[in-house]
Design an enzyme around this catalytic site. Structure first.
Site, PDB file in Angstrom:
ATOM      1  N   ASN A 265      26.773   4.569  12.628  1.00 14.77           N
ATOM      2  CA  ASN A 265      25.510   4.714  12.047  1.00 14.77           C
ATOM      3  C   ASN A 265      25.204   6.100  11.758  1.00 14.77           C
ATOM      4  O   ASN A 265      25.599   6.879  12.754  1.00 14.77           O
ATOM      5  CB  ASN A 265      24.039   3.958  12.818  1.00 14.77           C
ATOM      6  CG  ASN A 265      23.597   4.833  13.953  1.00 14.77           C
ATOM      7  OD1 ASN A 265      22.896   5.461  13.440  1.00 14.77           O
ATOM      8  ND2 ASN A 265      23.995   4.648  15.043  1.00 14.77           N
TER       9      ASN A 265
ATOM     10  N   PHE B  31      17.235   9.409  12.703  1.00 16.61           N
ATOM     11  CA  PHE B  31      15.753   9.491  13.285  1.00 16.61           C
ATOM     12  C   PHE B  31      14.767   9.094  12.067  1.00 16.61           C
ATOM     13  O   PHE B  31      13.856   9.639  11.765  1.00 16.61           O
ATOM     14  CB  PHE B  31      15.319  10.738  13.655  1.00 16.61           C
ATOM     15  CG  PHE B  31      16.097  11.233  15.090  1.00 16.61           C
ATOM     16  CD1 PHE B  31      16.717  10.171  15.894  1.00 16.61           C
ATOM     17  CD2 PHE B  31      15.942  12.477  15.744  1.00 16.61           C
ATOM     18  CE1 PHE B  31      17.327  10.670  17.107  1.00 16.61           C
ATOM     19  CE2 PHE B  31      16.345  12.687  16.771  1.00 16.61           C
ATOM     20  CZ  PHE B  31      17.098  11.827  17.708  1.00 16.61           C
TER      21      PHE B  31
ATOM     22  N   SER C 145      21.844  12.261  19.958  1.00 16.70           N
ATOM     23  CA  SER C 145      22.117  11.486  18.765  1.00 16.70           C
ATOM     24  C   SER C 145      23.138  12.559  17.959  1.00 16.70           C
ATOM     25  O   SER C 145      22.918  13.686  17.804  1.00 16.70           O
ATOM     26  CB  SER C 145      20.891  11.480  17.639  1.00 16.70           C
ATOM     27  OG  SER C 145      21.099  10.988  16.307  1.00 16.70           O
TER      28      SER C 145
ATOM     29  N   ASN D 103      23.321  12.476  14.694  1.00 20.26           N
ATOM     30  CA  ASN D 103      22.978  12.352  13.268  1.00 20.26           C
ATOM     31  C   ASN D 103      21.697  13.340  12.882  1.00 20.26           C
ATOM     32  O   ASN D 103      21.119  13.531  11.691  1.00 20.26           O
ATOM     33  CB  ASN D 103      22.511  11.234  12.892  1.00 20.26           C
ATOM     34  CG  ASN D 103      23.691  10.026  13.127  1.00 20.26           C
ATOM     35  OD1 ASN D 103      24.798  10.320  12.884  1.00 20.26           O
ATOM     36  ND2 ASN D 103      23.399   8.954  13.878  1.00 20.26           N
ATOM     37  N   THR D 104      21.403  14.260  13.904  1.00 22.06           N
ATOM     38  CA  THR D 104      20.381  15.385  13.620  1.00 22.06           C
ATOM     39  C   THR D 104      21.064  16.686  13.917  1.00 22.06           C
ATOM     40  O   THR D 104      21.532  16.893  15.227  1.00 22.06           O
ATOM     41  CB  THR D 104      19.021  15.253  14.470  1.00 22.06           C
ATOM     42  OG1 THR D 104      18.427  14.155  14.035  1.00 22.06           O
ATOM     43  CG2 THR D 104      18.104  16.115  14.548  1.00 22.06           C
TER      44      THR D 104
ATOM     45  N   LYS E 138      18.878  11.264  27.979  1.00 23.43           N
ATOM     46  CA  LYS E 138      20.044  10.166  27.153  1.00 23.43           C
ATOM     47  C   LYS E 138      21.316  11.405  26.581  1.00 23.43           C
ATOM     48  O   LYS E 138      20.941  12.095  25.926  1.00 23.43           O
ATOM     49  CB  LYS E 138      19.561   9.618  25.871  1.00 23.43           C
ATOM     50  CG  LYS E 138      20.429   8.516  25.540  1.00 23.43           C
ATOM     51  CD  LYS E 138      19.787   7.684  24.734  1.00 23.43           C
ATOM     52  CE  LYS E 138      21.052   6.495  24.146  1.00 23.43           C
ATOM     53  NZ  LYS E 138      20.296   5.365  23.443  1.00 23.43           N
TER      54      LYS E 138
ATOM     55  N   ASN F  77      24.732   7.708  24.630  1.00 25.22           N
ATOM     56  CA  ASN F  77      24.530   7.318  23.171  1.00 25.22           C
ATOM     57  C   ASN F  77      25.945   7.132  22.456  1.00 25.22           C
ATOM     58  O   ASN F  77      26.694   6.828  23.094  1.00 25.22           O
ATOM     59  CB  ASN F  77      24.065   8.743  22.625  1.00 25.22           C
ATOM     60  CG  ASN F  77      22.948   8.614  21.442  1.00 25.22           C
ATOM     61  OD1 ASN F  77      22.957   7.547  20.531  1.00 25.22           O
ATOM     62  ND2 ASN F  77      21.752   9.066  21.460  1.00 25.22           N
TER      63      ASN F  77
HETATM   64  C1  FMN Z   1      21.786   1.312  14.378  1.00 20.44           C
HETATM   65  C2  FMN Z   1      21.765   2.052  15.524  1.00 20.44           C
HETATM   66  C3  FMN Z   1      20.505   3.086  15.700  1.00 20.44           C
HETATM   67  C4  FMN Z   1      20.483   3.727  16.985  1.00 20.44           C
HETATM   68  N1  FMN Z   1      19.392   4.466  16.970  1.00 20.44           N
HETATM   69  C5  FMN Z   1      19.272   5.086  18.180  1.00 20.44           C
HETATM   70  C6  FMN Z   1      17.902   6.049  18.379  1.00 20.44           C
HETATM   71  O1  FMN Z   1      17.165   6.248  17.535  1.00 20.44           O
HETATM   72  N2  FMN Z   1      17.876   6.569  19.557  1.00 20.44           N
HETATM   73  C7  FMN Z   1      18.761   6.751  20.564  1.00 20.44           C
HETATM   74  O2  FMN Z   1      18.630   7.185  21.679  1.00 20.44           O
HETATM   75  N3  FMN Z   1      19.947   5.708  20.355  1.00 20.44           N
HETATM   76  C8  FMN Z   1      19.980   5.271  19.348  1.00 20.44           C
HETATM   77  N4  FMN Z   1      21.096   4.337  18.945  1.00 20.44           N
HETATM   78  C9  FMN Z   1      22.307   4.193  20.191  1.00 20.44           C
HETATM   79  C10 FMN Z   1      21.834   3.047  21.150  1.00 20.44           C
HETATM   80  O3  FMN Z   1      20.636   3.200  21.797  1.00 20.44           O
HETATM   81  C11 FMN Z   1      23.031   2.933  22.313  1.00 20.44           C
HETATM   82  O4  FMN Z   1      23.099   4.065  23.080  1.00 20.44           O
HETATM   83  C12 FMN Z   1      24.570   2.863  21.607  1.00 20.44           C
HETATM   84  O5  FMN Z   1      24.583   2.085  20.499  1.00 20.44           O
HETATM   85  C13 FMN Z   1      25.393   2.326  22.500  1.00 20.44           C
HETATM   86  O6  FMN Z   1      25.112   1.133  22.973  1.00 20.44           O
HETATM   87  P1  FMN Z   1      25.819  -0.254  22.301  1.00 20.44           P
HETATM   88  O7  FMN Z   1      27.419  -0.092  22.466  1.00 20.44           O
HETATM   89  O8  FMN Z   1      25.460  -1.335  23.384  1.00 20.44           O
HETATM   90  O9  FMN Z   1      25.398  -0.305  21.072  1.00 20.44           O
HETATM   91  C14 FMN Z   1      21.345   3.553  17.978  1.00 20.44           C
HETATM   92  C15 FMN Z   1      22.498   2.631  17.645  1.00 20.44           C
HETATM   93  C16 FMN Z   1      22.617   2.113  16.512  1.00 20.44           C
HETATM   94  C17 FMN Z   1      23.791   1.063  16.385  1.00 20.44           C
END
Ligand code: FMN
Length: 365
Positions: free
Chosen positions: A110, A114, A172, A174-175, A210, A239
């Site tokens: 992704n 934000f 993140s 992406n910022t 985080k 993350n």
């Molecule tokens: C579509 C998507 C959007 C996410 N948005 C955020 C976010 O806004 N803030 C954040 O701290 N992590 C965000 N994450 C990261 C997740 O909270 C998590 O840290 C990461 O996906 C690893 O966990 P997983 O392997 O179980 O998915 C996002 C992940 C995905 C897949």
């Protein structure tokens, strides 16, 4: 009933573009009846961050960015839900498409950037909540903020009454430039100002940071040192990653953004174990990254996590993943002869810390 409906809906959802499927899932959760979940095994209960958790498994940030359905998600069986990332002002995020499924790799990429409704809209929803389940609020700065730290400080002031704790998202991918806040000097100033704001509001809430899985050992040392010396309460490790393990099969892995799910497990678990060994119990650690079943959940606990979060496996497996993990953790407690899951925390931290990034330690499930 909910699980049966979700099993019926999943093939249909998986044919929709990923962001449309996500919106459909949030819409469905708004109308979901709140049937009480069965009481989890008392041996899975945890005390952490001054709170009592029925079990260690929560939902990670990004699924319910705008705090639209936290109580429906708690009713599915998560013991806590993290909403956000929220920014002070609403923002649209990056151009679409910005979310990609990699089913062959059990992963997602992704680059949402934000996208969210902003503090005010989320606060209104959280203030209207009728229940009091554990809910953390994750926040970050607006893309064009002139003082990024001030945006985090505003988050503390805004959500003090509504959040069980605050998560400071500095990881993140992406910022642009956000992860520079992980550097020692910048982080020192950020955490100092956030903790100062936290001490000034009541009730006093824990602050978690985080972090990214792409940190080297020196970077991790700096973060652990700053977090403990400045009074932060814990870390979420981790993350999404900007790296692309060589094992990936899906061509969409070449899309720019953060990779989550199964391929993230080794690096995020190794970093978690290293954080556990370095923090020496001074920080609560939430293990996140590639948890998809009870073996991966147990591994995170053995690597040093007191609590767990997942996202990607919830997308692929739906609410069944919660039951599967909790059943497996109960079985693991029985097999180990331990009194509770809490006594397994960090039991294999050295093995996980020593694993190579792509390899696996002995006993790696
Ligand atoms: C579509 C998507 C959007 C996410 N948005 C955020 C976010 O806004 N803030 C954040 O701290 N992590 C965000 N994450 C990261 C997740 O909270 C998590 O840290 C990461 O996906 C690893 O966990 P997983 O392997 O179980 O998915 C996002 C992940 C995905 C897949």
């Amino acid at each position: 009933m909910i699980r049966a409906l979700s099993a019926l809906a999943r093939p249909w959802l998986s044919r929709l573009p990923p962001e449309s499927a996500h919106r459909a899932a949030i819409a469905a959760l708004k109308f979901m009846p709140r049937s009480p979940t069965t009481a989890p095994d008392y041996r899975l209960a945890f005390d952490a961050l001054g709170l009592r958790f029925a079990h260690p498994l929560g939902l990670a940030a990004g699924f319910d960015k705008n705090a639209e359905v936290p109580d429906a998600l708690l009713a599915l069986g998560f013991s806590f839900v993290e909403v956000g990332t929220l920014t002070p002002l609403p923002q649209g995020g990056n151009a679409k498409p910005r979310l990609f499924r990699l089913p062959a790799d059990a992963a997602l990429v992704n680059r949402m950037g934000f996208n969210n409704d902003g503090f005010e809209a989320a606060l209104a929803r959280l203030t209207a909540r009728a229940t009091s389940g554990i809910l953390s609020v994750n926040f970050g700065p607006n893309k064009d903020a002139s003082d990024r730290i001030a945006d985090y400080v505003l988050g503390v002031k805004t959500f003090a009454a509504a959040a069980s704790w605050f998560t400071i998202n500095i990881s993140s991918p992406n910022t642009a430039g956000l992860r520079d806040l992980q550097r020692r000097d910048a982080l020192g100033e950020l955490v100092a100002r956030v903790i100062e704001a936290r001490e000034a509001v009541r009730p006093r809430r824990p602050v978690l940071i985080k972090i990214a899985p792409d940190l080297d050992l020196r970077g991790l040392d700096d973060i652990v040192e700053v977090a403990t010396s400045r009074g932060a309460d814990g870390l979420i490790v981790s993350n999404t990653t900007i790296s692309r393990p060589s094992t990936l099969r899906d061509p969409r892995s070449r899309e720019t953004g953060g990779l989550s799910g199964r391929p993230l497990f080794p690096a995020s678990t190794q970093l978690l174990a290293r954080a556990y060994l370095r923090a020496g119990g001074a920080l609560a650690l939430i293990g996140c990254g590639g948890i998809e079943d009870s073996a991966t959940a147990l591994a995170k606990i053995q690597a040093g996590a007191t609590l767990l979060q997942l996202y990607t496996s919830f997308v692929y497996r739906g609410p069944e993943v919660i039951d599967d993990i909790l059943d497996g953790l109960s079985a693991a407690v029985s097999t180990s002869g331990a009194q509770s899951i809490a006594s397994l925390v960090g039991a294999q931290a050295r093995d996980f810390a020593a694993a190579t990034r792509t390899g696996a330690p002995r006993g790696w499930a």
